[in-house]
Design a protein around this motif. Structure first.
Motif, PDB file in Angstrom:
ATOM      1  N   HIS A 317       0.829  -1.216   0.000  1.00 41.18           N
ATOM      2  CA  HIS A 317       0.000   0.000   0.000  1.00 41.18           C
ATOM      3  C   HIS A 317       0.858   1.258   0.000  1.00 41.18           C
ATOM      4  O   HIS A 317       0.709   2.120  -0.846  1.00 41.18           O
ATOM      5  CB  HIS A 317      -0.930   0.004   1.219  1.00 41.18           C
ATOM      6  N   THR A 331      -0.300  -5.975  10.112  1.00 39.80           N
ATOM      7  CA  THR A 331      -0.600  -4.562   9.935  1.00 39.80           C
ATOM      8  C   THR A 331       0.690  -3.842   9.560  1.00 39.80           C
ATOM      9  O   THR A 331       1.713  -4.020  10.222  1.00 39.80           O
ATOM     10  CB  THR A 331      -1.148  -3.975  11.250  1.00 39.80           C
ATOM     11  N   LYS A 337      -2.197  -0.291   7.260  1.00 37.69           N
ATOM     12  CA  LYS A 337      -3.137  -1.081   6.458  1.00 37.69           C
ATOM     13  C   LYS A 337      -2.811  -2.567   6.575  1.00 37.69           C
ATOM     14  O   LYS A 337      -1.710  -2.945   6.934  1.00 37.69           O
ATOM     15  CB  LYS A 337      -3.080  -0.633   4.997  1.00 37.69           C
TER      16      LYS A 337
END
Lengths: 438, 250
Positions: A317, A331, A337
């Protein structure tokens, strides 16, 4: 002959002269000069007069023995030759430290005028830790102890984690101490209290402090309780010797970090994987510090740092480095994210999550080979479908891939095997080193 | 931005270096001139030491005394090395040492100069003087001797051109061996540099088996003897030769 001047020459014990070109710097025990010897540049450590308090002969002999024995690993800036004794003063030469390395101290301090040195990546931190641990493991394996591990002995390249260990002149064989105790804040409790001279076990305490500070910068034993208005020798003895308390000890909250000075701990303690934190918690538990339980040995540190190194990947991400601690959901430490890791590979002693960027090291498959450098493979994403992962064979050996149906296929160097559950991969010559995909 | 860019320096304990500088009339001329020059050059030297010191953050406070006393550094408290601007001191007046000690005693307190969130090491107090006190100095000394910060401090005196009352200096330092004898101004300058550096590095040396249980007074004397040795080496003191150096000439 006291301090040397540019142009002075010093006779080396086994012939030739070292000519002083410049002064590098001066410390408590001696001054380091840049010298020229046999047409090459070296660093000369030249001791101050009387620093050995009557133990000159033993110290000189020990230096000669160490030179003869040679460096335990390439990461030591080891003594290469000793000078003759000039009016009671002597020194030794070693290689000059190359550019790009910074003293560990510079990773800890900083001011408006002098920028704090920072690692460029978590991968560099993992490599620095592995290099340091392996260096002391080899040193200890060859029957020596360092005895004075502290922030001034390490020079580290923040780009790639390469390490150089200096001041190897106190390194002594088992059972020998030449009068050095070490530096406060790094000395093991039993050395602080005077119960023991420094040895392999006290090195292991100091090593834990160095590793903690590589990751968390702050000192593991300095919190509310151990920050009196004025630190005296009596109090140092108590907080570093008799009753040391880890600032993050889960079962003893007496020495929690001083609020306002704990930013590094607050930033980094929550993000590192639990298995690393667990080892620090054990290393700084009261029992281990006070030697009622065994110290963490180098092999254990290597196992967790290799596991950690394999877990460092780029977040899909935010594209920053993050850690995948386990198979399943993780995470991102930066963007928070979710990163889902569908599979992992289970070797006999470690399970490595399989995600693009993960590197499989020889250490994962077979740590008994004592190989901390060889990469066996890397996880890659399929260019036409990035959700399909594969393991690329980076070794020089053809692998054997055992399929669930009992068949076996070879995997040539450079080729990729898709990540599929229940595949068993032999990536060394020993079938016992095989990893099973789960 | 990577988390690694959020790293901040590790907290350090503060070590305050106090200079007590005699600026009485007898210091006039080359003596005060040397002190001024030495202090000016000393600050960059200390910066180097401080930059390599992860154990202590070094701060400085300077008190001058003659007829009365005043802080040369800001009255608000000790300053970091980057913030010192040296203004040349002038000499003139009496040697009111007792008054200076009373002022120092007030400031050696957590509520005054020694307040630190990260804790502190005992201070280092360097006295530079060339004459005997002209006030009732014993009152000041007796008072400050009750102060725990003073008791644990490294205390070193530099006797400038043998003009001081050595017994006063010895009572101040608590050890007659914690006095440096600056026979001339050239030596004075070297001593100011070397003692400042040695004292600032004191907390961050590897220890030998002989120096874990020493008292502050003994530590002060040890620093003094190291400084004397450094200065001698710099001056190229004659090298003593043992028989081995001579070879066999039979």
């Amino acid at each position: 002959m006291g301090s040397l001047k540019v142009g002075d020459t010093v006779k080396m014990k086994y012939g030739g002269e070292a000519k002083v070109l410049a002064e590098f710097g001066s410390g408590g025990q001696g001054t380091v000069y840049k010298v020229s010897y046999n047409g090459k540049e070296y660093a000369l450590k030249w001791y101050h007069k009387d620093v050995f308090k009557g133990k000159e002969k033993e110290f000189y002999q020990n230096l000669e023995n160490n030179i003869q024995k040679g460096a335990p690993t390439k990461d030591f800036l080891w003594p290469l030759g000793v000078t003759e004794v000039h009016a009671g003063v002597f020194g030794y030469i070693m290689d000059v430290r190359p550019a790009g390395y910074y003293e560990l101290t510079e990773f800890f301090v900083g001011s408006k005028k002098q920028k704090q040195v920072r690692f460029k990546s978590f991968n560099a931190i993992a490599d620095a830790a592995i290099n340091i641990i392996q260096a002391f493991r080899e040193l200890h394996n060859s029957g020596y102890s360092y005895q004075d591990i502290n922030n001034g002995n390490f020079f580290i390249n923040p780009e790639n984690g390469k390490v150089l260990i200096c001041d190897n002149d106190n390194v002594s064989p088992f059972g020998v101490n030449l009068g050095i105790l070490g530096k406060q804040r790094y000395m093991a409790p039993e050395v602080v209290t005077g119960k023991n001279d420094p040895d392999k076990q006290s090195d292991r305490f100091s090593l834990a402090v160095i590793l903690f500070r590589l990751l968390f910068i702050n000192h593991p034993l300095e919190g509310k309780r151990s920050t009196p208005p004025c630190m005296t020798k009596e109090l140092e003895r108590r907080y570093y010797g008799e009753e040391p308390v880890f600032v993050l000890d889960p079962s003893d909250d007496r020495n929690r970090p001083v609020p306002g000075t704990d930013k590094n701990l607050k930033t980094f303690w929550p993000v590192y994987p639990q298995y690393i934190k667990d080892l620090f918690i054990r290393a700084f538990s009261s029992d281990v510090m006070l030697k009622k339980a065994p110290r963490v040995i180098e092999k254990e540190w290597l196992d967790v740092f290799f596991r950690f190194k394999a877990s460092i990947v780029k977040c899909p991400h935010c594209k920053q480095e993050t850690f995948i601690a386990q198979q399943g959901d993780n995470t991102c430490i930066e963007c928070k994210k979710k990163i889902t890791v569908p599979n992992a590979i289970q070797f006999s002693t470690v399970t490595v999550p399989l995600y693009p960027g993960t590197k499989l090291m020889m250490w994962h498959a077979d740590s008994s080979q004592n190989d901390v450098e060889t990469k066996l493979g890397e996880i890659v994403a399929n260019p036409s479908n990035p959700n399909v992962f594969g393991i690329k064979n980076l070794s020089t050996l053809s692998w054997k891939v055992n399929l669930p149906d009992g068949s076996q296929k070879p995997l040539a160097p450079g080729a990729v095997v898709p990540v599929k559950k229940d595949f068993t991969i032999e990536c060394t010559t020993n079938p016992k080193d095989a990893g099973k995909i789960i | 931005m990577s988390l690694l860019e959020e790293i901040t320096p590790s907290p350090r304990k503060v070590m305050t270096l106090f200079y007590l500088v005699d600026t009485s009339g007898s210091m006039g001329g080359s003596r005060i001139g040397t002190v001024n020059a030495a202090m000016e050059e000393c600050i960059p030297l200390l910066k180097e030491v401080a930059a390599a010191n992860d154990d202590a953050e070094i701060k400085v406070a300077i008190l001058q005394f003659s007829s009365g006393c005043s802080w040369v550094t800001p009255a608000s408290g000790p300053v970091g090395l980057d913030d010192i601007i040296w203004n040349d001191l002038q000499a003139g007046g009496m040697t009111e040492f007792g008054g200076a000690l009373l002022e120092l005693d007030k400031k050696l307190s957590r509520n005054e100069y020694l307040n630190s969130q990260t804790g502190a090491y005992a201070p280092v107090i360097l006295l530079l003087s060339d004459g005997g006190p002209t006030d009732n100095w014993e009152v000041g000394l007796n008072k400050i001797k009750e102060n725990n910060w003073f008791k644990h401090a490294i205390k070193i005196a530099i006797d400038i051109e043998s003009g001081s009352d050595r017994s006063v200096l010895a009572q101040f330092t608590g050890n007659p061996e914690a006095i440096l004898d600056a026979k001339d101004t050239a030596t004075l300058k070297k001593m100011i540099h070397k003692v400042s550096v040695r004292a600032s590095e004191f907390q961050s040396h590897s220890k030998a088996s002989s120096d874990t249980v020493t008292s502050p007074d003994q530590d002060s004397a040890d620093i003094v003897s190291a400084v004397v040795k450094d200065v001698d080496e710099d001056n190229g003191a004659p090298v003593s030769a043992d028989d081995n150096d001579w070879g066999n000439w039979d």
